[in-house]
Design an enzyme around this catalytic site. Structure first.
Site, PDB file in Angstrom:
ATOM      1  N   GLU A  42      41.373  52.953 -31.534  1.00 39.86           N
ATOM      2  CA  GLU A  42      40.784  51.621 -31.457  1.00 39.86           C
ATOM      3  C   GLU A  42      41.120  50.861 -30.180  1.00 39.86           C
ATOM      4  OE1 GLU A  42      41.016  49.195 -34.974  1.00 39.86           O
ATOM      5  OE2 GLU A  42      40.998  50.953 -36.253  1.00 39.86           O
TER       6      GLU A  42
ATOM      7  N   ASP B 149      42.375  53.277 -37.220  1.00 34.29           N
ATOM      8  CA  ASP B 149      43.482  52.817 -38.071  1.00 34.29           C
ATOM      9  C   ASP B 149      43.361  53.301 -39.520  1.00 34.29           C
ATOM     10  OD1 ASP B 149      44.685  51.554 -35.988  1.00 34.29           O
ATOM     11  OD2 ASP B 149      43.928  49.558 -36.453  1.00 34.29           O
TER      12      ASP B 149
ATOM     13  N   ASP C 219      43.193  52.175 -42.541  1.00 33.65           N
ATOM     14  CA  ASP C 219      42.830  51.229 -43.587  1.00 33.65           C
ATOM     15  C   ASP C 219      41.311  51.198 -43.707  1.00 33.65           C
ATOM     16  OD1 ASP C 219      42.078  49.905 -41.302  1.00 33.65           O
ATOM     17  OD2 ASP C 219      43.422  48.209 -41.552  1.00 33.65           O
TER      18      ASP C 219
ATOM     19  N   GLU D 140      39.147  49.014 -42.671  1.00 29.13           N
ATOM     20  CA  GLU D 140      38.490  48.672 -41.413  1.00 29.13           C
ATOM     21  C   GLU D 140      38.477  49.869 -40.472  1.00 29.13           C
ATOM     22  OE1 GLU D 140      36.957  45.684 -40.516  1.00 29.13           O
ATOM     23  OE2 GLU D 140      37.214  45.293 -42.661  1.00 29.13           O
TER      24      GLU D 140
ATOM     25  N   TYR E  93      52.229  50.847 -39.031  1.00 35.45           N
ATOM     26  CA  TYR E  93      51.009  50.046 -39.129  1.00 35.45           C
ATOM     27  C   TYR E  93      51.279  48.751 -39.879  1.00 35.45           C
ATOM     28  CZ  TYR E  93      46.030  49.086 -39.479  1.00 35.45           C
ATOM     29  OH  TYR E  93      44.788  48.514 -39.365  1.00 35.45           O
TER      30      TYR E  93
ATOM     31  N   ARG F 186      49.159  46.381 -41.135  1.00 34.65           N
ATOM     32  CA  ARG F 186      48.278  45.875 -42.198  1.00 34.65           C
ATOM     33  C   ARG F 186      48.465  46.762 -43.423  1.00 34.65           C
ATOM     34  NH1 ARG F 186      45.108  45.092 -37.525  1.00 34.65           N
ATOM     35  NH2 ARG F 186      44.699  42.888 -37.160  1.00 34.65           N
TER      36      ARG F 186
ATOM     37  N   HIS G 269      49.711  52.661 -47.791  1.00 34.27           N
ATOM     38  CA  HIS G 269      50.514  52.964 -46.608  1.00 34.27           C
ATOM     39  C   HIS G 269      51.940  52.476 -46.833  1.00 34.27           C
ATOM     40  CE1 HIS G 269      46.552  53.568 -45.048  1.00 34.27           C
ATOM     41  NE2 HIS G 269      46.255  52.297 -45.195  1.00 34.27           N
TER      42      HIS G 269
END
Length: 853
Positions: A7, A80, A82, A84, A295, A297, A342
């Protein structure tokens, strides 16, 4: 060559080092496509078909990735871990397939929770396909938020002028803030008294005790409601002759809190570092991209197995075996809708202590917080001895109680203690007590009574609001920062001394939604939507079936407002906001006979009115009575200013009176001039009752010229705007922190502010990069470029711009088509500006009086 897409460019650079020359790592720079901000981007009539669009920058990145995959042996999507991230990989795959850029090459999806060599190389060995269930949950959430925002916001614009927007989570968060403010405003303090005594043991130690029981009855908080009862109780204590009636000592253990998840990280960074949620996430993002933390989030509160071992080794090295539990600590989440997909936020390398980390500023502060919390989570519990001593007076009427706490073993608190929000009790506040036995005497040194009043609940801070949203199961941890930013950007709330205070506009929107869209700002309903989105991600609910069910009911609610008149809205708001806008008591707490009586004419009744720029308060006898004041109840006192103005004095230069007035947008100063009256609003913090001639003259001097810019000779102006004081040079506006500085700021300081502003944004407007070069124009051999513009794609040659026809896209336009369009545009004569119409001379007024002979 294998192409890897992540990203961010910082992440790409780090990962390329880990993977070596056989890999080419590119950055997508986040999402490559989004729903255009216009009607029709989600079509409920066509089974919720969604239209995705890439802006010019994203289109360029898609092109770059497509170009790289031409000769690639494999495409690896490593965004990532997740929803998103899964969605970004899905978007990239869709965009590349539309371009026919893949040509059958293998495609893999890999995820890693930390940017370390081991995490990345291990992930590369365990590829998978894109998780369509996660993508479906993303699509459902995105469509849901779009349908709410793009259907509810227009209703607000039509029925509630001055409002900006409404959103699914944003509106519920705003309601929480507004409800707390209403609780504070309607709070009725209750009086109560306490009795405290200073005692001394026989070894000379002084300590404090409070009256716990009187005449055999345990006292509750409000059992001493007034001074008389407090005096009677105090006299009973003053009898003295206290001896120990009972001693109770018991050990207490306190376990450490778990490592951070997104929401607790935001809360602690707010409490301990003063960071906003947005600032916290920006710093955490950089730490993650540096490979310093996992990570950020996440709602998982446990760590990877290797992390437990690393943390435990660090504890033993730094603090010794006494601080290390027998086995690693595991935690379970209490949060609603926690997915725990996670691990928690933790350092990737526990051996890098905070003092060894070379980052500075926000990154070092946040890394220190994350490191300490993660290490402390694996340390031994803190041990206390809590002692309670009860003392009975010689006449056995009064019982005093003293409590104390002694740290036997500090355990994890040697490294870390959790912060607390306003209104929460501090468990560590109790002090040490002397060692005493039953029957032992204590001398009474002094006893006193103290009056108290109950306090209203505290306003929400960013930390406590995030905590409340999490408790209710509303929104996701990754959305909290953007939700809070949106509320501030929309002027629905303001942040003052870390407290979230609703603005009038926010209260209006909340009252409107509570009256006409109550279901969609209910906490349980919003939390239930989150649960359904989680069910979609588990593959147990079809996302379009979910949307169909929601849309059917939501559309019916929207349709009900079509016949709604603004007068209906006003009637509802006057009832809902009456206690706030027209309080029943004055500032001294005395009841008002008629809270809505017009303070000017004493005959009309005040009510809410709606204008182009929002709500204000006006008199029912308008236009005979022109009283108006801002919507806020705080402005009630200001509204008593006569609409004709109160004279502050005579302007020393013009000789004209300077008047203090008030209107629907608040108080302002005014002075007559030859052309039209000059007006300036009072800035924030300036109260009408504190205004004088000197302040009025200062405000009327704006805008003032500070001087000429030394580089181009253009003037630099100092002025006051909607967002506060600023200096201006051409089209550059730089904020001035203090309003007082605005009136005496010098040229050097102003030039510095302008230069800093230009530097922060790259020297002015960002240069627009072309999508591609088509070739040279045969007339002058100058290049022809394709650009993405505000009103669509266009081709550019020199100073000539020509918009592409609808059927021609930036990808399909040819050099020949571009030359034809540009030549046609160059030959077309420029439109002449119409001369302004001459103003008619005003007609002469006919005299109604007879001419004198």
């Amino acid at each position: 060559m294998k192409v890897v897409v992540v990203e961010s460019p910082a992440k790409a650079k780090t990962i390329n080092k880990y993977l070596g020359s056989d890999y080419k790592v590119l950055a997508s720079y986040g999402h490559v496509r989004d729903l255009p901000s216009k009607d029709g981007s989600v079509d409920p009539e066509n089974d919720f078909e969604m239209v995705w669009q890439a802006d010019s920058k994203s289109a360029g990145r898609i092109r770059e990735i497509a170009e790289a995959t031409k000769n690639a042996e494999k495409l690896i999507l490593a965004t990532d871990p997740d929803r998103e991230g899964e969605a970004i990989s899905w978007h990239l795959l869709e965009a590349l397939e539309k371009r026919r850029a893949l040509k059958g090459i293998p495609i893999e999806r890999v995820v890693f929770n930390a940017i370390t060599k081991n995490a990345v190389t291990t992930a590369m060995e365990k590829p998978r396909e894109i998780d369509q269930e996660l993508v479906d949950a993303y699509l459902a959430r995105r469509a849901l938020d779009y349908l709410v925002g793009f259907n509810l916001s227009p209703v607000l614009w039509r029925k509630l002028p001055g409002s900006r927007s409404a959103g699914r989570v944003q509106s519920v968060a705003l309601r929480i803030i507004c409800q707390r403010e209403l609780e504070i405003e309607t709070f009725q303090p209750q009086e109560y008294w306490t009795i405290e005594a200073d005692l001394r043991s026989k070894d000379g130690s002084d300590f404090k005790a409070r009256l716990y029981a009187l005449d055999g009855k345990t006292l509750k908080k409000f059992d001493l409601p007034d001074e008389k009862s407090a005096t009677d109780a105090l006299n009973a204590v003053k009898v003295g002759g206290f001896s120990v009636a009972s001693v109770e000592s018991k050990p207490v253990r306190r376990n450490p809190p778990p490592p951070f998840i997104t929401s607790t990280l935001q809360q602690e960074a707010s409490r301990k570092l003063g960071f906003s949620a947005k600032r916290t996430m920006q710093a955490a993002q950089k730490l993650y991209e540096e490979g310093r933390i996992t990570y950020m989030r996440t709602d998982g509160i446990n760590m990877a197995e290797e992390a437990y071992g690393a943390a435990r080794r660090q504890i033993e090295t730094d603090y010794g075996a006494r601080y290390l539990p027998e086995k690693a600590r595991r935690y379970s989440s209490k949060a609603k809708n926690a997915q725990e997909a996670h691990e928690a936020v933790r350092p990737t390398d526990f051996s890098i202590r905070p003092e060894a980390y070379r980052g500075d500023g926000d990154l070092k502060k946040l890394y220190t917080l994350i490191w300490r919390r993660a290490v402390a989570s694996q340390m031994e519990a803190a041990e206390f001895e809590r002692t309670t001593l009860d003392f009975l007076s010689k006449d056995k009427r009064a019982t005093l109680r003293a409590t104390g706490q002694v740290v036997v073993f500090d355990g994890f608190i040697k490294l870390y203690t959790e912060g607390r929000d306003d209104g929460e009790d501090d468990e560590d506040a109790e002090g040490r007590l002397p060692k005493m036995k039953e029957g032992e005497h204590a001398d009474l040194k002094e006893a006193k009574s103290e009056q108290h009043f109950t306090q209203p609940p505290p306003r929400y801070t960013e930390a406590s609001l995030v905590k409340r949203l999490e408790e209710l199961g509303i929104g996701r941890p990754s959305t909290y920062a953007s939700t809070l930013s949106t509320l501030e950007d929309r002027d629905y709330v303001r942040l003052e001394k870390k407290q979230l205070i609703p603005e009038d506009k926010g209260r209006l929107v909340t009252a409107f939604l509570e009256n006409f869209f109550a279901r969609y700002v209910e906490y349980d309903f919003t939390a239930e939507l989150e649960e359904q989105l989680d069910v979609i991600s588990d593959g147990k609910l079809d996302w379009k079936a979910f949307l169909r069910d929601f849309w059917k009911q939501f559309q019916a609610s929207i349709d009900e407002t079509k016949e709604l008149r603004v007068s209906d809205v006003l009637d509802a708001l006057n009832i809902a906001l009456g206690p706030y806008v027209f309080p029943s008591k004055d500032e001294n707490g005395n009841p008002k006979e008629n809270p809505r009586e017009c303070p000017l004419c004493k005959e009309g009744e005040l009510s809410l009115k709606l204008g182009r720029h929002g709500a204000f308060v006006g008199c029912s006898r308008y236009p005979d009575c022109k009283f108006t004041r801002p919507f806020s109840a705080d402005a009630e006192q200001d509204g008593a200013i006569n609409p004709d103005g109160e004279e502050l004095g005579i302007h020393p230069e013009t000789g004209q009176p300077v008047l203090l007035k008030t209107g629907r947008f608040g108080p302002y100063v005014e002075m007559e001039t030859d052309d039209k009256p000059k007006r300036t609003s009072l800035p924030k913090g300036w109260q009408p009752q504190e205004m004088n001639l000197d302040k009025g003259v200062k405000l009327l001097s704006l805008p003032r010229e500070v001087g000429k810019h030394p580089e181009d000779g253009e003037p630099i102006l100092a002025n006051l705007g909607r967002y506060g004081p600023y200096v201006q040079h051409l089209r550059t506006f730089a904020n001035v922190k203090d309003i007082e500085e605005l009136f005496d700021i010098g040229l050097n300081r102003a030039v510095t502010l302008i230069a800093d502003k230009n530097a922060s944004r790259g020297g002015g407007r960002a240069k627009v990069e072309p999508l591609k070069e088509l070739g040279k124009h045969p007339g002058d051999d100058a290049p022809i470029h394709v650009y993405e513009g505000r009103y669509g794609p266009y081709v550019k040659h020199g100073k000539t711009n020509a918009t592409l026809p609808k059927e021609v896209t930036p990808d399909t336009v040819t050099l020949e088509q571009a030359i034809e369009l540009i030549d046609a545009k160059a030959k077309k004569p420029a439109k002449k500006k119409k001369a302004p119409a001459k103003k008619k001379a005003p007609a002469k007024k006919k005299s109604t009086a007879k001419a004198k002979e």
